[in-house]
Design a protein around this motif. Structure first.
Motif, PDB file in Angstrom:
ATOM      1  N   GLN A 150       0.851  -1.193   0.000  1.00 51.86           N
ATOM      2  CA  GLN A 150       0.000   0.000   0.000  1.00 51.86           C
ATOM      3  C   GLN A 150       0.883   1.239   0.000  1.00 51.86           C
ATOM      4  OE1 GLN A 150      -3.659  -0.578   0.223  1.00 51.86           O
ATOM      5  NE2 GLN A 150      -3.335   1.307  -0.897  1.00 51.86           N
ATOM      6  N   THR A 151       0.645   2.165  -0.921  1.00 45.02           N
ATOM      7  CA  THR A 151       1.433   3.395  -0.991  1.00 45.02           C
ATOM      8  C   THR A 151       0.668   4.569  -0.404  1.00 45.02           C
ATOM      9  OG1 THR A 151       0.632   3.840  -3.227  1.00 45.02           O
ATOM     10  CG2 THR A 151       2.689   2.616  -3.031  1.00 45.02           C
ATOM     11  N   TYR A 152       1.409   5.562   0.046  1.00 51.16           N
ATOM     12  CA  TYR A 152       0.792   6.720   0.710  1.00 51.16           C
ATOM     13  C   TYR A 152       1.707   7.930   0.525  1.00 51.16           C
ATOM     14  CZ  TYR A 152      -1.946   9.084   4.361  1.00 51.16           C
ATOM     15  OH  TYR A 152      -2.773   9.931   5.066  1.00 51.16           O
ATOM     16  N   GLN A 153       1.107   9.076   0.225  1.00 51.92           N
ATOM     17  CA  GLN A 153       1.884  10.307   0.099  1.00 51.92           C
ATOM     18  C   GLN A 153       1.933  11.013   1.440  1.00 51.92           C
ATOM     19  OE1 GLN A 153       1.523  12.813  -3.425  1.00 51.92           O
ATOM     20  NE2 GLN A 153       1.335  14.589  -2.101  1.00 51.92           N
ATOM     21  N   CYS A 154       3.129  11.312   1.886  1.00 50.40           N
ATOM     22  CA  CYS A 154       3.330  11.942   3.195  1.00 50.40           C
ATOM     23  C   CYS A 154       3.058  13.444   3.140  1.00 50.40           C
ATOM     24  CB  CYS A 154       4.750  11.688   3.676  1.00 50.40           C
ATOM     25  SG  CYS A 154       5.162   9.924   3.813  1.00 50.40           S
ATOM     26  N   ASP A 155       2.962  14.044   4.316  1.00 53.87           N
ATOM     27  CA  ASP A 155       2.768  15.490   4.406  1.00 53.87           C
ATOM     28  C   ASP A 155       3.919  16.212   3.718  1.00 53.87           C
ATOM     29  OD1 ASP A 155       0.526  14.961   5.881  1.00 53.87           O
ATOM     30  OD2 ASP A 155       1.418  15.463   7.824  1.00 53.87           O
ATOM     31  N   GLY A 156       3.595  17.307   3.047  1.00 55.17           N
ATOM     32  CA  GLY A 156       4.618  18.088   2.362  1.00 55.17           C
ATOM     33  C   GLY A 156       5.278  19.105   3.278  1.00 55.17           C
ATOM     34  N   VAL A 157       6.541  19.365   3.031  1.00 60.00           N
ATOM     35  CA  VAL A 157       7.313  20.362   3.789  1.00 60.00           C
ATOM     36  C   VAL A 157       7.951  21.322   2.791  1.00 60.00           C
ATOM     37  CG1 VAL A 157       9.246  20.757   5.355  1.00 60.00           C
ATOM     38  CG2 VAL A 157       7.778  18.741   5.662  1.00 60.00           C
ATOM     39  N   THR A 158       7.684  22.615   2.963  1.00 57.03           N
ATOM     40  CA  THR A 158       8.265  23.623   2.071  1.00 57.03           C
ATOM     41  C   THR A 158       9.672  23.979   2.528  1.00 57.03           C
ATOM     42  OG1 THR A 158       6.079  24.549   1.597  1.00 57.03           O
ATOM     43  CG2 THR A 158       7.992  25.932   1.105  1.00 57.03           C
ATOM     44  N   VAL A 159      10.610  23.946   1.586  1.00 54.81           N
ATOM     45  CA  VAL A 159      12.017  24.234   1.881  1.00 54.81           C
ATOM     46  C   VAL A 159      12.320  25.677   1.473  1.00 54.81           C
ATOM     47  CG1 VAL A 159      14.414  23.623   1.375  1.00 54.81           C
ATOM     48  CG2 VAL A 159      12.662  21.837   1.571  1.00 54.81           C
ATOM     49  N   LEU A 160      13.029  26.390   2.335  1.00 53.12           N
ATOM     50  CA  LEU A 160      13.448  27.761   2.052  1.00 53.12           C
ATOM     51  C   LEU A 160      14.962  27.875   2.193  1.00 53.12           C
ATOM     52  CD1 LEU A 160      10.744  29.840   3.972  1.00 53.12           C
ATOM     53  CD2 LEU A 160      10.888  29.448   1.521  1.00 53.12           C
ATOM     54  N   ASP A 161      15.555  28.580   1.268  1.00 57.12           N
ATOM     55  CA  ASP A 161      16.985  28.875   1.345  1.00 57.12           C
ATOM     56  C   ASP A 161      17.144  30.241   1.996  1.00 57.12           C
ATOM     57  OD1 ASP A 161      19.670  29.267   1.047  1.00 57.12           O
ATOM     58  OD2 ASP A 161      19.585  29.601  -1.116  1.00 57.12           O
TER      59      ASP A 161
END
Length: 389
Positions: free
Chosen positions: A271-282
């Motif tokens: 079973q596949t699942y998409q995890c919570d997204g995290v926005t990356v900032l430089d």
């Protein structure tokens, strides 16, 4: 009929490809499921003969074919896909007794299961999606389908779709030799005892370049869970258990990292699942240079905000890096208002990962100073400025 058709090489054409239920070939639709793939080039000759539908053809060969699909199935990239069992009224496709035509190397394309996930005991329809060669070529082309895990081969001229039953769960593959060319098909997942994935949470909502992001998945099943496989289109994710980590990089600036986790159990269910997204900032990249002004002055009032350039605003739910200009005072304050007055009650500001309670005037981390950079996120489109006082 034009000469282009008459010049075709002669092949043995089986009766099943010419007449079905007393209907002439030239009055039927073209080639069933394979027509459901990419559209024919506009340069196709108008006198190309129509072909027998794969449904009719396979019925002559002892098998069945489901109705034409609109396009090639795509794999899921969001939440867990639910398995779908094929219709029990179908019967498995058998090889045709006709002699295979000589390949002409004109037909090309891709192949895969119409439904990429089915339940154990179900029937899968494997289809070919034509990308090269015309309809007539596809009718005449020899098709040889091989299913290595089942030690099974199904073949026939123009056999662009076959039905195969699966009694055991697991991941199954298929290869197709079409018109003399080998094609590796997309895989099929046959589900056994189900797995329920409740969540896959990250330890933060935003991350600066150089920081480590950690995700943790919660899954359960009546069968023993045997493994976790993590993948990400951004960066390199490491983990083989319930948690995985990834190092945020400057090249990911303003992008959202949302990995996938595949959970398996000892009944060979995946079973596949998409995890919570995290926005990356430089932190070194600057998206907005704040101006020194009173956000409550008439020129920035609600009636005038709509005419201000978009570059002055912080977009809704999209973290950015903001710079305090050198003209600001030491120990300065920031103030924010929504672009639309009706959004006042919905506006919340997060600075460097910490939500600000009072958005009227605030000094984030008591470190507002000329040249200071902050990551800022707003729940609605907002206008933030450095107070001149």
């Amino acid at each position: 009929m034009t000469s282009s058709f008459l010049k075709k090489r002669f092949f043995y054409i089986p009766a099943s490809a010419l007449f079905v239920s007393g209907l002439s070939l030239f009055g039927l639709s073209a080639c069933g499921d394979e027509v459901a793939g990419p559209k024919e080039p506009s340069s196709q000759l108008p006198d190309d003969p129509p072909a027998v539908s794969s449904e009719s053809k396979l019925s002559q060969e002892g098998g069945t074919s489901s109705s034409s699909a609109a396009s090639k199935p795509s794999s899921s990239s969001s939440q867990a896909s639910k398995p779908v069992a094929s219709s029990s009224s179908k019967t498995a496709t058998e090889s045709s007794e006709e002699v295979l035509n000589e390949p002409s190397l004109k037909v090309s394309g891709s192949c895969g299961p119409k439904t990429p996930i089915i339940e154990k005991g179900g029937m899968a329809t494997w289809s070919f999606y034509r990308e090269g060669g015309d309809v007539f070529d596809a009718i005449m082309a020899p098709f040889v389908w091989k299913f290595p895990e089942l030690n099974k081969t199904v073949q026939g001229n123009g056999m662009n779709s076959v039905d195969v039953s699966y009694e055991q769960s697991g991941t199954y593959t298929a290869t197709l030799n079409v018109d003399g060319a080998d094609v590796v098909c997309d895989p099929l997942q046959v589900q056994g005892i189900p797995i329920t994935i409740n969540s896959c949470k990250a330890d933060k909502e935003t991350a600066k370049a150089g920081e480590t992001i950690t995700w943790t998945v919660e899954a359960e099943s009546d069968a023993n869970i045997t493994g976790y496989a993590w993948t990400s289109t951004l960066g390199t994710i490491s983990g083989s258990g319930t948690s995985a980590t990834l190092s945020a990089e400057a090249s990911m600036h303003k992008q959202k990292v949302a990995p996938m986790v595949a959970v398996t159990n000892d009944d060979r269910t995946t079973q596949t699942y998409q995890c919570d997204g995290v926005t990356v900032l430089d932190p070194e990249s600057v998206d907005l240079v704040l101006i020194v002004a009173d956000v409550n002055s008439p020129q920035y009032g609600e009636t005038n905000r709509a005419s201000l350039p978009d570059s002055m605003f912080i977009p809704a739910q999209s973290p950015i890096t903001a710079l305090v200009p050198n003209t600001a005072k030491a120990n300065c304050n920031l103030s924010c208002v929504p672009k639309v007055g009706a959004d006042y009650m919905s506006l919340k500001i997060t600075v460097d990962g910490n939500q600000v309670d009072n958005i009227g005037y605030f000094n984030p981390g008591n470190s507002c100073a000329p040249g200071k950079k902050f990551s800022i996120e707003a729940t609605v489109t907002a206008l933030c400025m450095v107070s001149p006082n």
